[in-house]
Design a protein around this motif. Structure first.
Motif, PDB file in Angstrom:
ATOM      1  N   PRO A 148      -7.820  -3.752   6.993  1.00  0.00           N
ATOM      2  CA  PRO A 148      -8.832  -4.038   5.968  1.00  0.00           C
ATOM      3  C   PRO A 148      -8.281  -3.746   4.572  1.00  0.00           C
ATOM      4  N   ALA A 149      -8.891  -4.346   3.583  1.00  0.00           N
ATOM      5  CA  ALA A 149      -8.482  -4.097   2.197  1.00  0.00           C
ATOM      6  C   ALA A 149      -8.727  -2.639   1.849  1.00  0.00           C
ATOM      7  N   LEU A 150      -7.849  -2.115   1.029  1.00  0.00           N
ATOM      8  CA  LEU A 150      -8.061  -0.758   0.519  1.00  0.00           C
ATOM      9  C   LEU A 150      -9.251  -0.760  -0.417  1.00  0.00           C
ATOM     10  N   PRO A 151      -9.933   0.360  -0.524  1.00  0.00           N
ATOM     11  CA  PRO A 151     -10.974   0.470  -1.548  1.00  0.00           C
ATOM     12  C   PRO A 151     -10.370   0.182  -2.929  1.00  0.00           C
ATOM     13  N   THR A 152     -11.137  -0.455  -3.771  1.00  0.00           N
ATOM     14  CA  THR A 152     -10.665  -0.853  -5.098  1.00  0.00           C
ATOM     15  C   THR A 152     -10.077   0.311  -5.872  1.00  0.00           C
ATOM     16  N   GLU A 153     -10.672   1.489  -5.759  1.00  0.00           N
ATOM     17  CA  GLU A 153     -10.169   2.638  -6.513  1.00  0.00           C
ATOM     18  C   GLU A 153      -8.772   3.073  -6.067  1.00  0.00           C
ATOM     19  N   TRP A 154      -8.309   2.625  -4.895  1.00  0.00           N
ATOM     20  CA  TRP A 154      -6.964   2.939  -4.441  1.00  0.00           C
ATOM     21  C   TRP A 154      -5.972   1.841  -4.820  1.00  0.00           C
ATOM     22  N   GLN A 155      -6.471   0.709  -5.267  1.00  0.00           N
ATOM     23  CA  GLN A 155      -5.602  -0.398  -5.672  1.00  0.00           C
ATOM     24  C   GLN A 155      -5.322  -0.291  -7.166  1.00  0.00           C
ATOM     25  N   GLN A 156      -4.586   0.726  -7.535  1.00  0.00           N
ATOM     26  CA  GLN A 156      -4.249   0.950  -8.930  1.00  0.00           C
ATOM     27  C   GLN A 156      -2.779   1.346  -9.031  1.00  0.00           C
ATOM     28  N   GLU A 157      -2.286   1.347 -10.236  1.00  0.00           N
ATOM     29  CA  GLU A 157      -0.860   1.583 -10.494  1.00  0.00           C
ATOM     30  C   GLU A 157      -0.354   2.891  -9.871  1.00  0.00           C
ATOM     31  N   GLU A 158      -1.163   3.900  -9.881  1.00  0.00           N
ATOM     32  CA  GLU A 158      -0.784   5.206  -9.329  1.00  0.00           C
ATOM     33  C   GLU A 158      -0.327   5.108  -7.871  1.00  0.00           C
ATOM     34  N   PHE A 159      -0.898   4.178  -7.122  1.00  0.00           N
ATOM     35  CA  PHE A 159      -0.598   4.045  -5.694  1.00  0.00           C
ATOM     36  C   PHE A 159       0.280   2.825  -5.392  1.00  0.00           C
ATOM     37  N   ARG A 160       0.696   2.094  -6.409  1.00  0.00           N
ATOM     38  CA  ARG A 160       1.477   0.880  -6.216  1.00  0.00           C
ATOM     39  C   ARG A 160       2.873   1.229  -5.707  1.00  0.00           C
ATOM     40  N   LEU A 161       3.309   0.490  -4.687  1.00  0.00           N
ATOM     41  CA  LEU A 161       4.652   0.680  -4.127  1.00  0.00           C
ATOM     42  C   LEU A 161       5.654  -0.084  -4.973  1.00  0.00           C
ATOM     43  N   LYS A 162       6.703   0.583  -5.361  1.00  0.00           N
ATOM     44  CA  LYS A 162       7.784  -0.060  -6.102  1.00  0.00           C
ATOM     45  C   LYS A 162       8.774  -0.626  -5.091  1.00  0.00           C
ATOM     46  N   GLY A 163       9.357  -1.745  -5.405  1.00  0.00           N
ATOM     47  CA  GLY A 163      10.348  -2.356  -4.521  1.00  0.00           C
ATOM     48  C   GLY A 163       9.798  -3.475  -3.671  1.00  0.00           C
ATOM     49  N   CYS A 164       8.495  -3.697  -3.741  1.00  0.00           N
ATOM     50  CA  CYS A 164       7.885  -4.814  -3.023  1.00  0.00           C
ATOM     51  C   CYS A 164       7.737  -5.976  -3.989  1.00  0.00           C
ATOM     52  N   GLU A 165       8.128  -7.156  -3.540  1.00  0.00           N
ATOM     53  CA  GLU A 165       7.935  -8.350  -4.350  1.00  0.00           C
ATOM     54  C   GLU A 165       6.444  -8.645  -4.508  1.00  0.00           C
ATOM     55  N   SER A 166       5.692  -8.378  -3.474  1.00  0.00           N
ATOM     56  CA  SER A 166       4.242  -8.552  -3.486  1.00  0.00           C
ATOM     57  C   SER A 166       3.596  -7.298  -4.056  1.00  0.00           C
ATOM     58  N   GLN A 167       2.328  -7.399  -4.356  1.00  0.00           N
ATOM     59  CA  GLN A 167       1.558  -6.208  -4.716  1.00  0.00           C
ATOM     60  C   GLN A 167       1.308  -5.419  -3.435  1.00  0.00           C
ATOM     61  N   ALA A 168       1.600  -4.140  -3.469  1.00  0.00           N
ATOM     62  CA  ALA A 168       1.332  -3.281  -2.311  1.00  0.00           C
ATOM     63  C   ALA A 168       1.008  -1.883  -2.813  1.00  0.00           C
ATOM     64  N   TRP A 169       0.086  -1.232  -2.119  1.00  0.00           N
ATOM     65  CA  TRP A 169      -0.374   0.099  -2.500  1.00  0.00           C
ATOM     66  C   TRP A 169      -0.299   1.015  -1.292  1.00  0.00           C
ATOM     67  N   LEU A 170       0.003   2.281  -1.549  1.00  0.00           N
ATOM     68  CA  LEU A 170       0.097   3.289  -0.500  1.00  0.00           C
ATOM     69  C   LEU A 170      -0.555   4.564  -0.987  1.00  0.00           C
ATOM     70  N   LYS A 171      -1.447   5.090  -0.174  1.00  0.00           N
ATOM     71  CA  LYS A 171      -2.083   6.377  -0.464  1.00  0.00           C
ATOM     72  C   LYS A 171      -1.868   7.248   0.754  1.00  0.00           C
ATOM     73  N   GLY A 172      -1.488   8.488   0.521  1.00  0.00           N
ATOM     74  CA  GLY A 172      -1.253   9.407   1.629  1.00  0.00           C
ATOM     75  C   GLY A 172      -1.794  10.792   1.329  1.00  0.00           C
TER      76      GLY A 172
END
Length: 145
Positions: free
Chosen positions: A44-68
């Motif tokens: 499922p899509a991440l909650p909008t509040e987790w789809q921000q620069e702070e959680f953005r994965l670097k090195g992916c050509e696509s937009q990707a976010w990771l929270k742990g």
């Protein structure tokens, strides 16, 4: 209780053994590619509040976010998403191996062997392979920080 302790991105997540079995059953790269896309639909899509620069994965050509987050029992819980269908499937494959595990288990897991067994690196484009590694590196970085 941490946010991610109760956040189960896939419902009943497959583990790395289930992923290996599914890849073995899906003979040939075309079928395996379809499997990756199907696995991505489970995420499922991440909650909008987790789809921000702070959680953005670097090195992916696509937009990707990771929270742990680490829970009191020492296990790490990850939530990850992407705007690309194939990357979403790759995320499920990575989470199957590394989610809900201790730092030690994450560090000890043979990710390269896992990807080689699944045949991912030899079939993915260089940019997708880089994205796959970026997901793993992001998880390892969080777990060892």
């Amino acid at each position: 209780m941490n946010e991610l302790t109760t956040y189960t991105p896939i419902g009943r997540e497959p583990d790395e053994h289930a992923i290996r079995q599914q890849f073995t059953a899906a003979k040939g790269w075309e079928n395996q590619y379809r499997l990756i896309i199907q696995l991505g639909k489970l995420l499922p899509a991440l909650p909008t509040e987790w789809q921000q620069e702070e959680f953005r994965l670097k090195g992916c050509e696509s937009q990707a976010w990771l929270k742990g987050e680490q829970s009191e029992d020492g296990r790490w819980h990850f939530a990850c998403d992407s705007d690309a269908r194939i990357v979403r499937g790759l995320i499920v494959i990575v989470l199957a191996a590394l989610n809900h595990r201790s730092t030690e288990a994450i560090q000890a897991f043979d990710v390269d062997g896992y990807f080689a067994e699944l045949g991912l690196e030899k079939h993915l484009s260089p940019s997708r392979g880089n994205g796959l590694r970026a997901i793993v590196q992001g998880i390892v970085a969080l777990a060892t920080a």
